[in-house]
Scaffold this motif. Structure first.
Motif, PDB file in Angstrom:
ATOM      1  N   UNK A  93       0.847  -1.162  -0.056  1.00  0.00           N
ATOM      2  CA  UNK A  93       0.051  -0.043   0.169  1.00  0.00           C
ATOM      3  C   UNK A  93       0.845   1.366   0.146  1.00  0.00           C
ATOM      4  N   UNK A  94       0.257   2.416  -0.647  1.00  0.00           N
ATOM      5  CA  UNK A  94       0.913   3.630  -0.725  1.00  0.00           C
ATOM      6  C   UNK A  94       2.084   3.498  -1.233  1.00  0.00           C
ATOM      7  N   UNK A  95       2.340   2.580  -2.148  1.00  0.00           N
ATOM      8  CA  UNK A  95       3.654   2.414  -2.993  1.00  0.00           C
ATOM      9  C   UNK A  95       3.445   2.770  -4.588  1.00  0.00           C
ATOM     10  N   UNK A  96       4.408   3.524  -5.357  1.00  0.00           N
ATOM     11  CA  UNK A  96       4.122   4.050  -6.474  1.00  0.00           C
ATOM     12  C   UNK A  96       5.521   3.608  -7.244  1.00  0.00           C
TER      13      UNK A  96
ATOM     14  N   UNK B 154      -0.464  -0.595  -7.398  1.00  0.00           N
ATOM     15  CA  UNK B 154      -1.495  -0.218  -8.539  1.00  0.00           C
ATOM     16  C   UNK B 154      -1.272   0.949  -8.821  1.00  0.00           C
ATOM     17  N   UNK B 155      -0.258   1.781  -8.654  1.00  0.00           N
ATOM     18  CA  UNK B 155      -0.097   3.230  -8.892  1.00  0.00           C
ATOM     19  C   UNK B 155       1.081   3.602  -9.628  1.00  0.00           C
ATOM     20  N   UNK B 156       1.011   3.694 -11.102  1.00  0.00           N
ATOM     21  CA  UNK B 156       2.208   4.124 -11.749  1.00  0.00           C
ATOM     22  C   UNK B 156       2.193   5.041 -12.475  1.00  0.00           C
ATOM     23  N   UNK B 157       3.364   5.768 -12.707  1.00  0.00           N
ATOM     24  CA  UNK B 157       3.762   7.052 -13.282  1.00  0.00           C
ATOM     25  C   UNK B 157       4.497   6.900 -14.319  1.00  0.00           C
TER      26      UNK B 157
ATOM     27  N   UNK C 139      -4.131   1.783 -11.785  1.00  0.00           N
ATOM     28  CA  UNK C 139      -4.109   3.390 -12.139  1.00  0.00           C
ATOM     29  C   UNK C 139      -2.739   3.850 -12.593  1.00  0.00           C
ATOM     30  N   UNK C 140      -2.894   4.810 -13.654  1.00  0.00           N
ATOM     31  CA  UNK C 140      -1.584   4.906 -14.172  1.00  0.00           C
ATOM     32  C   UNK C 140      -1.776   6.527 -14.764  1.00  0.00           C
TER      33      UNK C 140
ATOM     34  N   UNK D  14       2.092  13.816  -6.386  1.00  0.00           N
ATOM     35  CA  UNK D  14       1.059  14.020  -5.398  1.00  0.00           C
ATOM     36  C   UNK D  14      -0.447  13.698  -5.779  1.00  0.00           C
ATOM     37  N   UNK D  15      -0.589  13.175  -7.113  1.00  0.00           N
ATOM     38  CA  UNK D  15      -1.820  12.781  -7.291  1.00  0.00           C
ATOM     39  C   UNK D  15      -2.466  13.790  -7.968  1.00  0.00           C
TER      40      UNK D  15
END
Ligand code: IP8
Length: 270
Positions: free
Chosen positions: A2-5, A170-173, A238-239, A255-256
């Motif tokens: 959790x809270x990893x990107x 689940x968070x990719x930039x 989500x990306x 920061x989203x």
């Protein structure tokens, strides 16, 4: 986790991609390092950085045909490529360290093995240990050992989605040199329209509109990136694909805040 990107910085951002010799884009790297430093002060989240190869990797990979699906490969071409990538990583790390960002280079060629170009084995411990001790693991697109074809090219995009799946991130930039996804190449076609969101409903249609990258890219450009992402069976996924050449944009993406093109996949890949 959790809270990893995971942040992927494209080769066209981090290097001068059309340069004849491997050349870092120091201005962009400094900007991104500053943005990560700023984000670190406000967040206790974990971050993995992956970068593309740009002019340190693609011209060599093409010259030595390292991504060809056969085993007739040049051993010297392989080590020249991995050494060039290590050289890039060292330069990138020095710039991050100057901003007090604990970027920890972990050589992709030492950690991942592929078969027919897809990852089949990896060594998780250095990456996990780096995360657990407050470091930012840094991996990159690289030449790697391949069980069938001796050596192959492993793109940073595949590294990124593989880590997303295995580490449940689940968070990719994706920091690129364009402001997200366009219906045509915005550097060449004035009619190119910006796509605000890609989701389960419009994925197939957007994919068809995307052509190959304009540069010497052996791993497929924007279309390859989006296909790789969609194929990853992590859901929800989500990306964001955004312009990392602009100052503070990486900070905004971390920061989203709304930047570039958002991708949201909930249904399993078709
Ligand atoms: O730039 C390609 O990685 P990418 C790696 O992430 C090499 O596609 C060495 C060409």
């Amino acid at each position: 986790m959790p809270r990893s990107k995971i942040l992927k910085i494209g080769g066209s951002v981090i290097t001068r991609k059309d340069a004849k010799t491997p050349t870092l884009n120091r201005k962009h790297v400094r900007q991104i390092a500053r943005d990560v430093a700023r984000w670190l002060k406000k967040s206790d989240g974990r971050l993995i950085v992956v970068s593309g190869a740009g002019s340190f990797g693609h011209p060599l990979a093409r010259a030595y045909q390292l991504n060809a699906p056969h085993a007739q490969k040049d051993a010297l071409g392989f080590v020249r490529t991995t050494a060039s990538m290590l050289n890039m990583a060292q330069q990138v790390a020095a710039i991050f360290h100057a901003q007090d960002v604990p970027l920890c280079p972990i050589a992709t060629s030492s950690v991942f093995t592929t078969a027919d170009g897809r990852i089949t084995a990896w060594h998780a411990t250095p990456i996990l240990h780096a995360l657990e001790t407050g470091l930012i693991p840094y991996l990159w697109g690289d030449a790697v050992f391949d069980l069938q074809h001796r050596y192959r090219i492993l793109s940073g995009d595949q590294v990124m989605t593989f880590l997303a799946l295995k580490l449940e991130i689940g968070e990719l930039l994706y920091g690129t040199d364009v402001d997200g996804v366009y219906t045509a190449d915005p550097h060449r076609d004035p009619q190119a329209a910006h796509v605000a969101e890609i989701n389960d409903a419009n994925y197939a249609q957007v994919r068809e509109l995307l052509g190959a990258s304009a540069h010497a890219d052996v791993t497929g450009g924007m279309r390859g990136k989006i296909e790789e992402l969609y194929r990853t069976p992590k859901r929800p996924l989500r990306a964001v694909i955004y312009d990392a050449t602009r100052p503070r944009n990486t900070y905004r993406a971390l920061r989203g805040k709304a930047v570039g093109t958002r991708l949201v996949f909930r249904a399993p890949p078709a």
